[in-house]
Design a protein around this motif. Structure first.
Motif, PDB file in Angstrom:
ATOM      1  N   GLU A  11      42.402  43.481  33.721  1.00 47.09           N
ATOM      2  CA  GLU A  11      43.316  43.805  32.615  1.00 47.09           C
ATOM      3  C   GLU A  11      42.591  43.539  31.295  1.00 47.09           C
ATOM      4  O   GLU A  11      42.021  42.459  31.107  1.00 47.09           O
ATOM      5  CB  GLU A  11      44.560  42.916  32.762  1.00 47.09           C
ATOM      6  CG  GLU A  11      45.428  42.780  31.522  1.00 47.09           C
ATOM      7  CD  GLU A  11      46.142  44.056  31.153  1.00 47.09           C
ATOM      8  OE1 GLU A  11      45.511  44.912  30.504  1.00 47.09           O
ATOM      9  OE2 GLU A  11      47.334  44.209  31.503  1.00 47.09           O
ATOM     10  N   ASP A  12      42.561  44.531  30.407  1.00 49.72           N
ATOM     11  CA  ASP A  12      41.847  44.352  29.143  1.00 49.72           C
ATOM     12  C   ASP A  12      42.686  43.688  28.068  1.00 49.72           C
ATOM     13  O   ASP A  12      42.140  43.183  27.086  1.00 49.72           O
ATOM     14  CB  ASP A  12      41.336  45.709  28.639  1.00 49.72           C
ATOM     15  CG  ASP A  12      42.469  46.689  28.430  1.00 49.72           C
ATOM     16  OD1 ASP A  12      43.267  46.861  29.389  1.00 49.72           O
ATOM     17  OD2 ASP A  12      42.583  47.279  27.344  1.00 49.72           O
ATOM     18  N   GLU A  13      44.006  43.683  28.221  1.00 49.03           N
ATOM     19  CA  GLU A  13      44.839  43.018  27.212  1.00 49.03           C
ATOM     20  C   GLU A  13      44.801  41.508  27.476  1.00 49.03           C
ATOM     21  O   GLU A  13      45.477  41.003  28.365  1.00 49.03           O
ATOM     22  CB  GLU A  13      46.269  43.535  27.279  1.00 49.03           C
ATOM     23  CG  GLU A  13      46.423  44.919  26.655  1.00 49.03           C
ATOM     24  CD  GLU A  13      47.707  45.589  27.092  1.00 49.03           C
ATOM     25  OE1 GLU A  13      48.724  45.349  26.432  1.00 49.03           O
ATOM     26  OE2 GLU A  13      47.685  46.312  28.101  1.00 49.03           O
ATOM     27  N   ASP A  55      45.457  46.717  36.136  1.00 43.11           N
ATOM     28  CA  ASP A  55      46.134  47.481  35.089  1.00 43.11           C
ATOM     29  C   ASP A  55      45.707  48.945  35.174  1.00 43.11           C
ATOM     30  O   ASP A  55      44.550  49.248  35.469  1.00 43.11           O
ATOM     31  CB  ASP A  55      45.774  46.908  33.715  1.00 43.11           C
ATOM     32  CG  ASP A  55      46.580  47.575  32.622  1.00 43.11           C
ATOM     33  OD1 ASP A  55      47.768  47.874  32.865  1.00 43.11           O
ATOM     34  OD2 ASP A  55      46.034  47.799  31.531  1.00 43.11           O
ATOM     35  N   MET A  57      45.691  51.132  32.657  1.00 37.51           N
ATOM     36  CA  MET A  57      44.972  51.570  31.452  1.00 37.51           C
ATOM     37  C   MET A  57      43.842  50.595  31.143  1.00 37.51           C
ATOM     38  O   MET A  57      44.086  49.518  30.608  1.00 37.51           O
ATOM     39  CB  MET A  57      45.930  51.601  30.258  1.00 37.51           C
ATOM     40  CG  MET A  57      47.097  52.534  30.433  1.00 37.51           C
ATOM     41  SD  MET A  57      46.738  54.187  29.819  1.00 37.51           S
ATOM     42  CE  MET A  57      47.092  53.945  28.087  1.00 37.51           C
ATOM     43  N   LYS A 104      55.169  47.292  32.778  1.00 43.14           N
ATOM     44  CA  LYS A 104      55.174  46.347  31.650  1.00 43.14           C
ATOM     45  C   LYS A 104      56.324  46.701  30.714  1.00 43.14           C
ATOM     46  O   LYS A 104      56.585  47.885  30.520  1.00 43.14           O
ATOM     47  CB  LYS A 104      53.868  46.464  30.876  1.00 43.14           C
ATOM     48  CG  LYS A 104      52.651  45.964  31.609  1.00 43.14           C
ATOM     49  CD  LYS A 104      51.442  46.203  30.708  1.00 43.14           C
ATOM     50  CE  LYS A 104      50.153  45.814  31.379  1.00 43.14           C
ATOM     51  NZ  LYS A 104      48.981  46.192  30.574  1.00 43.14           N
TER      52      LYS A 104
END
Ligand code: CA
Length: 232
Positions: A11-13, A55, A57, A104
């Protein structure tokens, strides 16, 4: 028990990833974070996680592609996260091999509940496989491999033939067997065997396994037909 289960979150967030990691770690998981698909695939090889949160994205690749790629390598459970909440995403994710899907924003407790449920099912499956040869009826266990019967963990000594008579009946619970069928199954000579043999064995078994042998609850007589191992 086992060591802590390892979860890899791709997950990049970072804010979300850290919150999830801290929450899962507080709940007995060991969680690592990868910020890109490439890093995730590398960490997967390195850490050998037991569960992946992925994730959809990601900055470098589409999460669904990553899911397919992971699936080509192994069967590790994958839960996918999407911000879009569309049915198409859900269908795509599950179609490409994800095991679960959440939109989410999601609640941490629901995420944890789903991961816990996965491992509960998994553990049960493993236990059932390992114990496929053991029959359980309340406090009574019949272990086909060990030829062993126990009540509350204490062994009840049975002869090999006593064991086999019991096992034939108990492995077909509530099914009525005639004396001839029992003879055939255990001694293999129903046609000329003495059916009184069965009567004797049933009496001995009752004395050993019934709480009150004169009022048997497990090895029931079905008048005019034979016997059954009775399970409510
Ligand atoms: Ca993202």
């Amino acid at each position: 028990m086992h060591d802590a289960r390892k979860v890899l979150m791709i997950e990049d967030e970072q804010d979300i990833a850290r919150i999830v990691r801290d929450y899962l770690n507080k709940n007995r998981y060991e969680t690592a974070i990868a910020g890109t698909a490439e890093e995730g695939l590398q960490m997967m090889e390195l850490l050998q996680p037991d569960y992946i949160i992925l994730d959809i994205m990601l900055p470098d690749r589409d999460g669904i592609e990553v899911c397919r790629e992971i699936r080509r390598r192994n069967n590790i459970p994958i839960l996918m996260l999407s911000a879009r909440g569309s049915d198409t995403d859900k269908v795509l994710c599950l179609g490409f091999g994800a095991d679960d899907y959440m939109t989410k924003p999601f609640s941490l407790s629901e995420l944890l509940a789903r991961i816990n449920a996965h491992f509960r099912r998994y553990d049960r499956l493993i236990a059932e496989r390992a114990e496929g040869h053991v029959l359980r009826f309340g406090d009574l266990t019949i272990d086909k491999k060990a030829y062993r019967v126990t009540r509350n963990g204490l062994e009840i000594p049975l002869s090999a033939k006593e064991f086999e008579v019991l096992h034939v009946l108990a492995s077909h619970k509530n099914q009525v067997f005639s004396k001839a069928q029992i003879l055939d199954a255990v001694w293999g000579y129903a046609s000329y065997g003495d059916e009184n043999t069965v009567t004797v064995y049933i009496r001995r078994l009752r004395e050993k396994i019934e709480t009150d042998p004169s009022h048997p609850q497990l090895l029931k007589t079905v008048w005019g037909v034979g016997y059954k191992f009775n399970v409510d």
